[in-house]
Design a protein around this motif. Structure first.
Motif, short mmCIF file in Angstrom:
data_model
loop_
_atom_site.label_atom_id
_atom_site.label_comp_id
_atom_site.label_asym_id
_atom_site.label_seq_id
_atom_site.Cartn_x
_atom_site.Cartn_y
_atom_site.Cartn_z
N VAL A 182 -3.89 1.94 -0.85
CA VAL A 182 -3.33 3.09 -0.14
C VAL A 182 -3.55 2.91 1.36
N ARG A 183 -2.74 3.60 2.14
CA ARG A 183 -2.88 3.61 3.60
C ARG A 183 -2.70 5.05 4.08
N LEU A 184 -3.24 5.32 5.25
CA LEU A 184 -3.19 6.67 5.79
C LEU A 184 -1.93 6.87 6.63
N GLN A 185 -1.46 8.09 6.65
CA GLN A 185 -0.34 8.45 7.51
C GLN A 185 -0.85 8.57 8.95
N ALA A 186 -0.26 7.77 9.86
CA ALA A 186 -0.70 7.80 11.25
C ALA A 186 -0.20 9.06 11.93
N GLU A 187 -1.12 9.98 12.20
CA GLU A 187 -0.74 11.25 12.81
C GLU A 187 -1.39 11.45 14.18
N GLU A 188 -2.67 11.11 14.31
CA GLU A 188 -3.39 11.35 15.56
C GLU A 188 -4.01 10.05 16.06
N CYS A 189 -4.33 10.05 17.35
CA CYS A 189 -5.00 8.90 17.94
C CYS A 189 -6.49 8.92 17.56
N SER A 190 -7.11 7.78 17.60
CA SER A 190 -8.51 7.66 17.25
C SER A 190 -9.38 8.37 18.29
N SER A 191 -10.44 9.01 17.81
CA SER A 191 -11.43 9.65 18.70
C SER A 191 -12.53 8.69 19.09
N TYR A 192 -12.50 7.50 18.54
CA TYR A 192 -13.55 6.50 18.80
C TYR A 192 -13.19 5.76 20.09
N VAL A 193 -13.33 6.44 21.21
CA VAL A 193 -12.81 5.95 22.49
C VAL A 193 -13.78 5.01 23.21
N ILE A 194 -14.97 4.76 22.65
CA ILE A 194 -15.92 3.88 23.31
C ILE A 194 -15.80 2.44 22.81
N ARG A 195 -14.82 2.18 21.96
CA ARG A 195 -14.48 0.82 21.55
C ARG A 195 -12.97 0.64 21.64
N ALA A 237 0.84 -1.21 0.00
CA ALA A 237 0.00 0.00 0.00
C ALA A 237 0.87 1.25 0.00
N ARG A 238 0.47 2.22 -0.80
CA ARG A 238 1.18 3.50 -0.84
C ARG A 238 0.60 4.46 0.19
N LYS A 239 1.41 5.35 0.65
CA LYS A 239 0.98 6.31 1.65
C LYS A 239 0.07 7.36 1.01
N LEU A 240 -1.01 7.65 1.69
CA LEU A 240 -1.95 8.67 1.24
C LEU A 240 -1.92 9.81 2.26
N SER A 241 -1.31 10.91 1.88
CA SER A 241 -1.17 12.06 2.78
C SER A 241 -1.13 13.33 1.95
N VAL A 242 -1.00 14.46 2.62
CA VAL A 242 -0.96 15.74 1.93
C VAL A 242 0.26 15.78 1.02
N GLY A 243 0.03 16.07 -0.25
CA GLY A 243 1.12 16.12 -1.22
C GLY A 243 1.44 14.77 -1.81
N VAL A 244 0.89 13.69 -1.26
CA VAL A 244 1.13 12.34 -1.79
C VAL A 244 -0.22 11.73 -2.12
N CYS A 245 -0.79 12.15 -3.24
CA CYS A 245 -2.11 11.69 -3.66
C CYS A 245 -2.01 11.04 -5.03
#
Length: 314
Positions: free
Chosen positions: A220-233, A176-184
């Motif tokens: 494609v895969r996302l660049q891991a930058e922030e933690c998930s906000s889905y904190v109830i799972r 998978a290629r990275k999908l981020s700003v400038g890499v689309c």
């Protein structure tokens, strides 16, 4: 002589007719006997059923008494299955915690089309993010397919989409290629079709491995930058995202509209806030629990599951 001959023949014919009549009467008697035996058998079965029902009633009466038996009968008549809480038709949440005020007033304008392949086990979960994502997008730009296998002959439209060079599979595979700003991807291929796998990590992996249609080169895969906000799972690691979060990040990049991410995440933040307000506890990821020594579940005996769990440590 001839008359006698024909007379004897006639008499013989009469004898044959008489024999046929005798045989017919015997057959009638046999049928009558058969019908009688069948009726006796049926009546015997009815008697057995009545006796067994009477025995059951006596058993219940011995156990509960005559008054208790009457009370049980009354309860059986008036008991009804509990009715489900009325739900909102748009966000699919109970009306008491409707999330429509946190959804965009009208569907967002996007050129990309999202295809969500959802594992059947995810469909029955209460706290899902896919209905919120579908409520934010136009109906003709968000399709949800539920199942474990998607053969080409039964899903011709999905097969056509997978063969298109403008289709992207959002999955963190090896290639998978990275999908981020400038890499689309090449903007000349727009509008894009984005494939998402909805379920736990294990379920998503099984969907990917079990469907040859998904073995496409445009992964494609996302660049891991922030933690998930889905904190109830509970997530496997801090950087694992829910389906809604993944779609929000990918759409913001593909559409060139960074504000889309916050608009799509707003109902998710409200969902988690409502659940915590009504008693739910925020969940740390398995990675956090392992590294802090707070993982108190039994370690899996399966070597593959144990290896995956150990990979989350440090």
């Amino acid at each position: 002589m001839d008359e006698g001959f024909w007379g004897r023949r006639s008499g013989g014919g009469g004898g044959a007719a008489g024999w046929e009549g005798e045989r017919g009467s015997k057959e009638d008697e046999a049928c009558t006997l058969k019908e009688t035996s069948e009726e006796d058998s049926i009546s015997s079965e009815k008697c057995d059923e009545e006796e067994s029902e009477a025995e059951e009633e006596r058993d219940y009466e011995d156990a509960f008494g005559q008054n208790g038996l009457c009370a049980l009968a009354r309860l059986a008549k008036v008991a009804e299955p509990p009715s489900k809480r009325p739900s909102c038709l748009r966000c699919r949440r109970p009306l008491k915690v409707c999330l429509c005020p946190f959804l965009p007033a009208k569907p967002l304008t996007v050129s990309s089309h999202i295809y969500i392949l959802q594992h059947p086990a995810e469909e029955s979960r209460v706290l899902r993010t896919v209905p919120l994502l579908a409520a934010c997008l136009p109906r003709d730009h968000c399709s949800v397919l539920v199942g474990r296998r998607f053969p080409e002959d039964k899903y011709p439209e999905l097969a056509r989409v997978c063969r298109s060079p403008s289709t992207l599979l959002l999955f963190p595979g090896r290639h998978a290629r990275k999908l981020s700003v400038g890499v689309c991807p090449d903007p000349n291929l727009a509008p894009f079709s984005l494939l998402l796998l909805d379920g736990t990590w294990r379920q998503a992996h099984n969907l990917y491995e079990g469907n040859p249609l998904l073995q496409i080169p445009q992964q494609v895969r996302l660049q891991a930058e922030e933690c998930s906000s889905y904190v109830i799972r509970t997530q496997p690691s801090q950087t694992c995202l829910s389906t809604l979060e993944s779609a929000a990040c990918a759409l913001a990049l593909l559409e060139g509209q960074p504000q889309l991410r916050e608009v799509l995440l707003q109902p998710l933040h409200a969902l988690c806030s409502f659940q915590i307000q009504y008693g739910a506890q925020p969940h740390d990821s398995k990675e956090q629990l392992l590294n802090s020594g707070r993982y108190n579940k039994p370690w899996p005996r399966n070597k593959r599951k144990l290896r995956r769990l150990l990979e989350l440590r440090y």
